[in-house]
Design an enzyme around this catalytic site. Structure first.
Site, mmCIF file in Angstrom:
data_model
loop_
_atom_site.group_PDB
_atom_site.id
_atom_site.type_symbol
_atom_site.label_atom_id
_atom_site.label_comp_id
_atom_site.label_asym_id
_atom_site.label_seq_id
_atom_site.Cartn_x
_atom_site.Cartn_y
_atom_site.Cartn_z
ATOM 1 C CE LYS A 80 15.401 16.368 -3.586
ATOM 2 N NZ LYS A 80 16.706 15.780 -3.224
ATOM 3 N N GLY A 180 29.481 27.015 -2.946
ATOM 4 C CA GLY A 180 28.471 26.182 -1.841
ATOM 5 C C GLY A 180 28.856 25.921 -0.524
ATOM 6 C CB VAL A 181 29.654 27.361 2.651
ATOM 7 C CG1 VAL A 181 31.391 25.855 2.475
ATOM 8 C CG2 VAL A 181 30.644 28.813 2.083
ATOM 9 C CG ASN A 183 21.967 23.817 5.584
ATOM 10 O OD1 ASN A 183 21.354 24.744 6.966
ATOM 11 N ND2 ASN A 183 19.967 24.274 5.378
ATOM 12 C CB VAL A 184 25.537 19.924 2.660
ATOM 13 C CG1 VAL A 184 26.285 18.503 2.667
ATOM 14 C CG2 VAL A 184 24.283 18.635 2.930
ATOM 15 C CB ALA A 185 29.300 22.756 2.411
ATOM 16 C CE1 TYR A 186 30.759 26.522 9.524
ATOM 17 C CE2 TYR A 186 29.370 25.080 10.616
ATOM 18 C CZ TYR A 186 30.269 26.414 10.519
ATOM 19 O OH TYR A 186 31.182 26.440 12.235
HETATM 20 N N1 LIG Z 1 21.132 18.428 2.990
HETATM 21 C C1 LIG Z 1 21.321 17.426 2.599
HETATM 22 O O1 LIG Z 1 21.176 16.357 3.496
HETATM 23 C C2 LIG Z 1 21.563 17.181 1.665
HETATM 24 C C3 LIG Z 1 21.432 15.455 0.929
HETATM 25 C C4 LIG Z 1 21.823 14.978 -0.107
HETATM 26 C C5 LIG Z 1 22.204 15.657 -1.199
HETATM 27 N N2 LIG Z 1 22.064 17.511 -0.717
HETATM 28 C C6 LIG Z 1 23.070 18.127 -1.920
HETATM 29 O O2 LIG Z 1 23.462 18.984 -1.261
HETATM 30 C C7 LIG Z 1 23.716 20.373 -2.260
HETATM 31 C C8 LIG Z 1 23.761 20.852 -0.580
HETATM 32 O O3 LIG Z 1 22.667 21.124 0.047
HETATM 33 P P1 LIG Z 1 22.060 22.444 1.477
HETATM 34 O O4 LIG Z 1 21.093 21.482 2.477
HETATM 35 O O5 LIG Z 1 23.710 22.596 1.864
HETATM 36 O O6 LIG Z 1 21.595 23.661 0.897
HETATM 37 P P2 LIG Z 1 21.434 24.744 1.129
HETATM 38 O O7 LIG Z 1 20.663 25.695 0.791
HETATM 39 O O8 LIG Z 1 22.426 24.685 2.627
HETATM 40 O O9 LIG Z 1 22.749 24.823 1.034
HETATM 41 C C9 LIG Z 1 23.642 25.375 -0.678
HETATM 42 C C10 LIG Z 1 24.514 26.851 -0.899
HETATM 43 O O10 LIG Z 1 24.557 26.574 -1.919
HETATM 44 C C11 LIG Z 1 24.314 28.326 -2.200
HETATM 45 N N3 LIG Z 1 24.698 28.492 -4.120
HETATM 46 C C12 LIG Z 1 23.625 28.055 -4.814
HETATM 47 N N4 LIG Z 1 23.412 28.779 -5.473
HETATM 48 C C13 LIG Z 1 25.174 28.627 -5.896
HETATM 49 C C14 LIG Z 1 25.837 29.515 -6.557
HETATM 50 N N5 LIG Z 1 25.316 29.674 -8.405
HETATM 51 N N6 LIG Z 1 27.371 29.330 -6.726
HETATM 52 C C15 LIG Z 1 27.841 29.486 -5.681
HETATM 53 N N7 LIG Z 1 27.264 28.843 -4.311
HETATM 54 C C16 LIG Z 1 25.777 28.769 -4.183
HETATM 55 C C17 LIG Z 1 23.448 28.787 -1.224
HETATM 56 O O11 LIG Z 1 23.705 29.691 -0.920
HETATM 57 C C18 LIG Z 1 23.677 27.808 -0.498
HETATM 58 O O12 LIG Z 1 24.556 28.861 0.652
HETATM 59 C C19 LIG Z 1 21.793 20.383 -2.681
HETATM 60 O O13 LIG Z 1 22.354 19.892 -4.557
HETATM 61 C C20 LIG Z 1 21.110 19.765 -2.235
HETATM 62 O O14 LIG Z 1 20.554 18.910 -3.218
HETATM 63 C C21 LIG Z 1 21.595 17.646 0.340
HETATM 64 C C1 LIG Z 2 15.347 12.183 2.232
HETATM 65 C C2 LIG Z 2 16.321 13.567 2.126
HETATM 66 C C3 LIG Z 2 17.341 14.035 2.623
HETATM 67 C C4 LIG Z 2 16.739 14.298 0.813
HETATM 68 C C5 LIG Z 2 18.265 14.628 0.410
HETATM 69 N N1 LIG Z 2 17.720 15.774 0.209
HETATM 70 C C6 LIG Z 2 18.999 14.197 -0.664
HETATM 71 O O1 LIG Z 2 19.522 14.498 -1.949
HETATM 72 O O2 LIG Z 2 19.500 13.308 -0.503
#
Ligand SMILES: NC(=O)c1ccc[n+]([C@@H]2O[C@H](COP(=O)([O-])OP(=O)(O)OC[C@H]3O[C@@H](n4cnc5c(N)ncnc54)[C@H](O)[C@@H]3O)[C@@H](O)[C@H]2O)c1
Ligand SMILES: CC(C)C[C@H](N)C(=O)O
Length: 364
Positions: A80, A180-181, A183-186
Site C-alpha cells: 500500500k 461515510g457515504v 465513493n464506495v458507500a454511495y
Molecule cells: N474505493 C475502493 O474501491 C475501496 C476498496 C476497498 C476498501 N476501501 C475502503 O473503504 C473506505 C471508503 O473508501 P472510499 O473509496 O469510498 O473513500 P471516500 O473518500 O470516497 O469515502 C470516505 C467517506 O468517509 C467520509 N469520512 C471520513 N471520515 C469520517 C468520519 N469520521 N465520519 C464520517 N465520515 C467520514 C469522507 O468524507 C468520505 O465521504 C476506505 O476505508 C477505503 O480504504 C475502498
Molecule cells: C487495489 C485497490 C482497489 C485497493 C483498495 N483501495 C482496497 O483497499 O482494497
C-alpha cells in the site's frame, strides 16, 4: 515507532520513502508480503498529524492487502502507499508522475491503484511513467474506478452476514447505519435502497450526506450519533478503527459489514464484538471487490469475469463464519487463518522451485 522492530514483528518485507521537493511528493510505499505474487494495493492521499502516523497507516494497510488478496484467491501479495497531503489542494501533475517513477523503480514488486483521496485521473498520470498501475481509464482497456465494484462486493458480503444473523439474506426492511457515504458507500446505498433497506447515514462531508438523503431517502445523523442509532446493520465505510472501546458499547446492530479498511482499532475489539454475539464480516474479506476488479486487468480486463469473482465474496463470508463456528473463534481470526494457511501453503511449495527463473549458476 521502532521501525525495524515493528517490521520484524509483522514480517514486512520493505518500506520505501519517496521524496520529490519540486512537486511536494512525500510518499510511503509499504510492501508486506510477496509470497503469492507482486504486492498490489492502492494509494491513499490523506493529511496525517505526524509522519509516524502516516507510516503506521501505510504498514497496517499493506498487511491488510496481503490478507485480502490471499482470501480473495488472487495470486498477489500485499502492499500500500500513503501520500502525505490534502487531496483537495495538494495534488499536482508532477507529483503523480514523480510517484510513478518511484513505482517503476521497484520493477514490478509493487502495483498500485486507487484508495481514499486518489482518483482514476491520478492513476492515469502515474501510468505516464509506469505500467505497474491499475484502475486507470477504461480508454486504456482498463477497469476504471474500482469503487462501484467494491460496493457490489460489500453488498454481497452483507447479505451473507445477514443470513447468519437474521436467518435470511434479504435486506428488505432492514435498517442499515452507514458511516461515510463516499465513493464506495454511495453505490452500496443504491443497492440497499433498491432492495428496500432503510438507510441512516453520516459523513463529515455535508454534500455527500445530502446526496444520500436526496437519492435514497436516507435519514441523516450527526457524526457521533451513528454508533448508537437503532439499526440492524452497522456499515463502517469511512476510515479505520471505528470499532473500538468507545463505540462498541453504543452499538445496537446485530451485524457489522462495511467497506472501510482496518475497522477494528485493535484485534481484541474483534473478540469483544464476538462475545456480544455480533456477526462481523471481516473488513478485508468483504471489501475485496475493488482489488479483484483491478487485478483482472493483469489478465486483460473482462468485466463479466471480474464480477463473477466478486460474487464469491458471499461464499467467502459464509466460509469465514463456518470456520469461526467450527473452531469457536471470532470471525476476524477465522479470516486470518484462511489467509495465513494459503500463504503458508504457497511458501512451502515455492521452496521447491527456483525463484524468478534465475538458476543459482547464473551468478557465475
Ligand atoms: N474505493 C475502493 O474501491 C475501496 C476498496 C476497498 C476498501 N476501501 C475502503 O473503504 C473506505 C471508503 O473508501 P472510499 O473509496 O469510498 O473513500 P471516500 O473518500 O470516497 O469515502 C470516505 C467517506 O468517509 C467520509 N469520512 C471520513 N471520515 C469520517 C468520519 N469520521 N465520519 C464520517 N465520515 C467520514 C469522507 O468524507 C468520505 O465521504 C476506505 O476505508 C477505503 O480504504 C475502498
Ligand atoms: C487495489 C485497490 C482497489 C485497493 C483498495 N483501495 C482496497 O483497499 O482494497
Amino acid at each position: 515507532m521502532e521501525m525495524f522492530k515493528y517490521m520484524e514483528m509483522y514480517d514486512y518485507e520493505q518500506l520505501v520513502l519517496c521524496q520529490d521537493k519540486q512537486s511536494g511528493l512525500k510518499a510511503i510505499i509499504a510492501i508486506h508480503d510477496t509470497t503469492l505474487g507482486p504486492a498490489l494495493g492502492g494509494t491513499r492521499m490523506w493529511t496525517y498529524e505526524t509522519e509516524e502516523a502516516a507510516i503506521e497507516d501505510a504498514l497496517r494497510l499493506a498487511k491488510g492487502m496481503t490478507y485480502k488478496n490471499a482470501v480473495a484467491g488472487l495470486n498477489l501479495g500485499g502492499g500500500k502507499t500513503v501520500i502525505i497531503g490534502d487531496p483537495r489542494k495538494d495534488k499536482n501533475e508532477e507529483m503523480f508522475r514523480a510517484f510513478g517513477r518511484y513505482i517503476q523503480g521497484l520493477n514490478g514488486r509493487y502495483i498500485t491503484a486507487e484508495d481514499v483521496g486518489t482518483t482514476v485521473a491520478d492513476m492515469d498520470l502515474i501510468h505516464e511513467e509506469t505500467d505497474f498501475v491499475t484502475g486507470i481509464s477504461p480508454a486504456f482497456g482498463s477497469s476504471g474506478n474500482p469503487s462501484p465494484v467494491t460496493a457490489y462486493g460489500v453488498y454481497r458480503g452483507m447479505k451473507a452476514a445477514a443470513k447468519e444473523a437474521f436467518g435470511t439474506d434479504s435486506l428488505e426492511g432492514k435498517i442499515v447505519a452507514v458511516q461515510g457515504v463516499g465513493n464506495v458507500a454511495y453505490t452500496l446505498c443504491k443497492y440497499l435502497h433498491e432492495e428496500g433497506a432503510q438507510l441512516i447515514v453520516t459523513d463529515i462531508n455535508k454534500d455527500a450526506v445530502k446526496r444520500a438523503v436526496e437519492d435514497f431517502g436516507a435519514k441523516a445523523v450527526e457524526i457521533d450519533e451513528i454508533y448508537s442509532v437503532d439499526c440492524d446493520i452497522y456499515a463502517p465505510c469511512a476510515l479505520g478503527a471505528s470499532i473500538n472501546d468507545q463505540t462498541i458499547p453504543q452499538l445496537k446492530a446485530k451485524v457489522i459489514a462495511g467497506a472501510a479498511n482496518n475497522q477494528l482499532r485493535e484485534p481484541r475489539h474483534g473478540d469483544v464484538i464476538h462475545e456480544l454475539g455480533i456477526v462481523y464480516a471481516p473488513d478485508y474479506v468483504i471489501n475485496a471487490g475493488g482489488v479483484i476488479n483491478v487485478a483482472d486487468e493483469l489478465y486483460g480486463y473482462n468485466y463479466d469475469r471480474a464480477i463473477k469473482k466478486v460474487e464469491l465474496i458471499y461464499d467467502n463470508i459464509e466460509k469465514v463464519i463456518d470456520i469461526a463456528k467450527r473452531d469457536r473463534i471470532p470471525t476476524y481470526k477465522a479470516a486470518d487463518r484462511l489467509a495465513e494457511e494459503r500463504i503458508e501453503r504457497m511458501r512451502n511449495s515455492r521452496s521447491q522451485f527456483l525463484q524468478n527463473g534465475h538458476h543459482i549458476l547464473s551468478r557465475r
